[in-house]
Scaffold this motif. Structure first.
Motif, mmCIF file in Angstrom:
data_model
loop_
_atom_site.group_PDB
_atom_site.id
_atom_site.type_symbol
_atom_site.label_atom_id
_atom_site.label_comp_id
_atom_site.label_asym_id
_atom_site.label_seq_id
_atom_site.Cartn_x
_atom_site.Cartn_y
_atom_site.Cartn_z
ATOM 1 N N GLU A 17 -3.778 6.840 -0.875
ATOM 2 C CA GLU A 17 -2.737 6.759 -1.835
ATOM 3 C C GLU A 17 -1.872 5.237 -1.473
ATOM 4 O O GLU A 17 -1.726 5.129 -0.522
ATOM 5 C CB GLU A 17 -1.915 8.010 -1.551
ATOM 6 C CG GLU A 17 -0.872 7.983 -2.790
ATOM 7 C CD GLU A 17 0.217 9.268 -2.718
ATOM 8 O OE1 GLU A 17 1.037 9.334 -3.116
ATOM 9 O OE2 GLU A 17 -0.422 10.196 -1.883
ATOM 10 N N ARG A 18 -1.432 4.749 -2.659
ATOM 11 C CA ARG A 18 -0.739 3.548 -2.369
ATOM 12 C C ARG A 18 0.889 3.729 -1.819
ATOM 13 O O ARG A 18 1.320 4.640 -2.378
ATOM 14 C CB ARG A 18 -0.469 2.854 -3.866
ATOM 15 C CG ARG A 18 -0.356 1.296 -3.864
ATOM 16 C CD ARG A 18 -0.410 0.714 -5.130
ATOM 17 N NE ARG A 18 -0.045 -0.950 -5.219
ATOM 18 C CZ ARG A 18 1.073 -1.254 -5.138
ATOM 19 N NH1 ARG A 18 2.178 -0.458 -4.748
ATOM 20 N NH2 ARG A 18 1.091 -2.597 -4.886
ATOM 21 N N SER A 21 5.407 -0.980 -2.500
ATOM 22 C CA SER A 21 5.309 -2.353 -1.880
ATOM 23 C C SER A 21 6.491 -2.902 -1.513
ATOM 24 O O SER A 21 7.489 -2.199 -1.275
ATOM 25 C CB SER A 21 5.129 -3.297 -3.177
ATOM 26 O OG SER A 21 6.124 -2.921 -4.062
ATOM 27 N N ARG A 44 0.520 -1.581 9.179
ATOM 28 C CA ARG A 44 -1.075 -1.976 9.361
ATOM 29 C C ARG A 44 -1.521 -2.016 10.705
ATOM 30 O O ARG A 44 -2.852 -1.776 11.147
ATOM 31 C CB ARG A 44 -1.200 -3.505 8.702
ATOM 32 C CG ARG A 44 -2.482 -3.903 8.613
ATOM 33 C CD ARG A 44 -2.422 -4.901 7.490
ATOM 34 N NE ARG A 44 -1.840 -6.042 7.980
ATOM 35 C CZ ARG A 44 -2.129 -6.770 9.005
ATOM 36 N NH1 ARG A 44 -3.499 -6.750 9.486
ATOM 37 N NH2 ARG A 44 -1.450 -7.872 9.438
ATOM 38 N N VAL A 49 -1.870 2.046 7.542
ATOM 39 C CA VAL A 49 -2.129 1.474 6.116
ATOM 40 C C VAL A 49 -3.070 0.494 6.316
ATOM 41 O O VAL A 49 -3.468 -0.181 7.331
ATOM 42 C CB VAL A 49 -0.968 1.129 5.569
ATOM 43 C CG1 VAL A 49 0.088 2.294 5.456
ATOM 44 C CG2 VAL A 49 -0.410 -0.096 6.242
ATOM 45 N N ALA A 51 -4.768 -3.044 3.302
ATOM 46 C CA ALA A 51 -4.777 -3.452 2.152
ATOM 47 C C ALA A 51 -5.936 -3.510 1.485
ATOM 48 O O ALA A 51 -7.271 -3.599 1.890
ATOM 49 C CB ALA A 51 -4.571 -4.958 2.492
ATOM 50 N N VAL A 55 -5.640 -3.495 -5.624
ATOM 51 C CA VAL A 55 -4.986 -2.021 -5.625
ATOM 52 C C VAL A 55 -3.704 -2.323 -4.846
ATOM 53 O O VAL A 55 -2.453 -1.874 -5.387
ATOM 54 C CB VAL A 55 -5.609 -1.039 -4.724
ATOM 55 C CG1 VAL A 55 -4.947 0.160 -4.638
ATOM 56 C CG2 VAL A 55 -6.868 -0.785 -5.616
ATOM 57 N N GLY A 56 -3.392 -2.879 -3.546
ATOM 58 C CA GLY A 56 -2.444 -3.060 -2.815
ATOM 59 C C GLY A 56 -2.542 -2.368 -1.438
ATOM 60 O O GLY A 56 -3.661 -2.064 -0.922
ATOM 61 N N THR A 57 -1.242 -1.843 -0.718
ATOM 62 C CA THR A 57 -1.406 -1.177 0.555
ATOM 63 C C THR A 57 -1.707 0.148 0.325
ATOM 64 O O THR A 57 -0.966 0.781 -0.226
ATOM 65 C CB THR A 57 -0.166 -1.471 1.295
ATOM 66 O OG1 THR A 57 -0.227 -2.983 1.393
ATOM 67 C CG2 THR A 57 -0.454 -1.040 2.762
ATOM 68 N N VAL A 58 -2.622 0.740 1.223
ATOM 69 C CA VAL A 58 -2.726 2.351 0.796
ATOM 70 C C VAL A 58 -2.965 2.789 2.183
ATOM 71 O O VAL A 58 -3.152 2.304 3.226
ATOM 72 C CB VAL A 58 -4.202 2.435 -0.058
ATOM 73 C CG1 VAL A 58 -4.000 1.637 -1.242
ATOM 74 C CG2 VAL A 58 -5.380 2.119 0.834
ATOM 75 N N GLU A 249 -4.915 -10.529 2.368
ATOM 76 C CA GLU A 249 -4.252 -9.197 2.414
ATOM 77 C C GLU A 249 -4.551 -8.434 3.898
ATOM 78 O O GLU A 249 -3.706 -7.698 4.128
ATOM 79 C CB GLU A 249 -4.890 -8.425 1.170
ATOM 80 C CG GLU A 249 -4.306 -8.759 -0.144
ATOM 81 C CD GLU A 249 -4.727 -8.038 -1.221
ATOM 82 O OE1 GLU A 249 -5.110 -6.908 -0.781
ATOM 83 O OE2 GLU A 249 -4.503 -8.393 -2.304
ATOM 84 N N ASP A 255 -0.291 -8.002 -0.712
ATOM 85 C CA ASP A 255 -1.104 -8.460 -1.830
ATOM 86 C C ASP A 255 -0.519 -9.715 -2.455
ATOM 87 O O ASP A 255 0.550 -9.989 -1.836
ATOM 88 C CB ASP A 255 -1.214 -7.443 -2.939
ATOM 89 C CG ASP A 255 0.028 -7.008 -3.653
ATOM 90 O OD1 ASP A 255 0.975 -7.546 -3.387
ATOM 91 O OD2 ASP A 255 0.052 -5.752 -4.214
#
Length: 319
Positions: A17-18, A21, A44, A49, A51, A55-58, A249, A255
């Motif tokens: 799941e994202r 941001s 991260r 999490v 990248a 999508v972005g960071t999930v 990323e 992102d």
């Protein structure tokens, strides 16, 4: 950061799941952009999490901390009689069922997920659960494997059996499909060489398609091949940004949009004083950077230029 960590650890934010941001973090918690960036970077580094390009960071999928306990076989279950149950086509006892297709598919999966740098003979063997040396029965070396990976990636979506009429539409079809292959496999563009071209069967099909389309409409062989290389290098050159963006990323946890947010104050400060009025106006109005839109714009302008060379009279109207 504590609130986001709690939501991840309690499952409120599920794996895949994202997460919010940097912009959303600043808005929800009222912190500075630098703080929001640091939060995602720390998460991260902790492995909570990751990248994902586009999508972005999930939330990362957690890895098991211990090996599952082996299941003991039922004592009453008789051992199967291999002589009577194994079909003639089944793999012999002790065989891994290793095939060239499986090796290539595993290598492509690693490159898709982690980039080309993650692909090695040892890594691919580990993904398949076999000894590294067993791969060499099917591929000569890593370079051979890479060519086969590129061939498989491009061949996933073959060109139509029959080209559309004319020259512009066939070139548009080929360019868009190749762009789609680069989009699906970000490692493909940097793996492909223009100065030392690899012998890739599925890529040669694209070359034949483009050359055939141009030969039939007034271009000699030399001009047609130069036009083909120009078009190919435009698509590949633009696609190189996908892999570099993915690497950025992974290293930053941001992102491209989130990274631009962190640079906004620096950019505005550089535009003060009136030295760059055009850029200042653009910064105030905003610019929606879209790689697909940039590809399409450049493609049509390239085809407009080719129309001057192709024996079809007035070039087609711009789209």
């Amino acid at each position: 950061m504590g609130e986001l960590r709690r939501r991840i650890e309690t499952g409120e934010l599920a794996p895949g799941e994202r997460v919010p941001s940097t912009r959303e973090i600043t808005r929800q918690w009222g912190v500075a952009m630098a703080t929001a960036t640091k939060v995602l970077t720390e998460l991260r580094h902790e492995g909570l999490v990751r990248a994902v390009p586009g999508v972005g960071t999930v939330v990362s999928v957690p890895e098991p901390t211990t090996d599952p306990a082996p299941t003991a076989p039922a004592p009453s279950a008789p051992a199967p009689d291999r002589r009577s149950t194994r079909s003639p086509s089944a793999a012999p006892a002790g065989s891994t069922g290793l095939t060239l297709d499986r090796i290539v598919a595993a290598a492509v999966a690693v490159a898709d997920a982690e980039g080309l740098a993650a692909v090695s003979m040892r890594r691919v063997a580990a993904e398949l659960g076999v000894a590294t040396m067993s791969l060499y029965r099917h591929v000569a070396d890593k370079d051979d494997l890479l060519v086969r990976m590129m061939d498989a990636a491009i061949a996933e979506r073959p060109l139509p059996a029959d080209p559309p009429p004319g020259w512009r539409e066939p070139l548009t079809v080929a360019a868009r499909q190749l762009w789609g292959r680069f989009r699906a496999h970000p490692w493909l563009a940097p793996a492909m060489s223009m100065t030392r071209p690899q012998l890739i069967g599925s890529a040669m099909t694209y070359s034949e398609w483009v050359l055939g389309s141009l030969h039939g409409h007034g271009l000699d062989e030399q001009s047609a091949f130069t036009a083909h290389l120009t078009l190919l290098n435009y698509i590949r050159g633009l696609a190189l940004n996908m892999e570099t963006e993915r690497e950025a990323e992974a290293q930053s946890g941001l992102d491209s949009e989130e990274w631009m947010d962190t640079q906004e104050s620096v950019l505005l400060a550089a535009l003060e004083g009136g030295r760059y009025p055009a850029l200042a106006r653009l910064a105030r109005s905003g610019y929606d950077f879209d790689l697909d839109g940039l590809f399409e714009f450049g493609l049509q302008r390239l085809l407009d230029g080719l129309a001057v060379l192709v024996d079809e009279g007035t070039p087609p109207a711009r789209t």
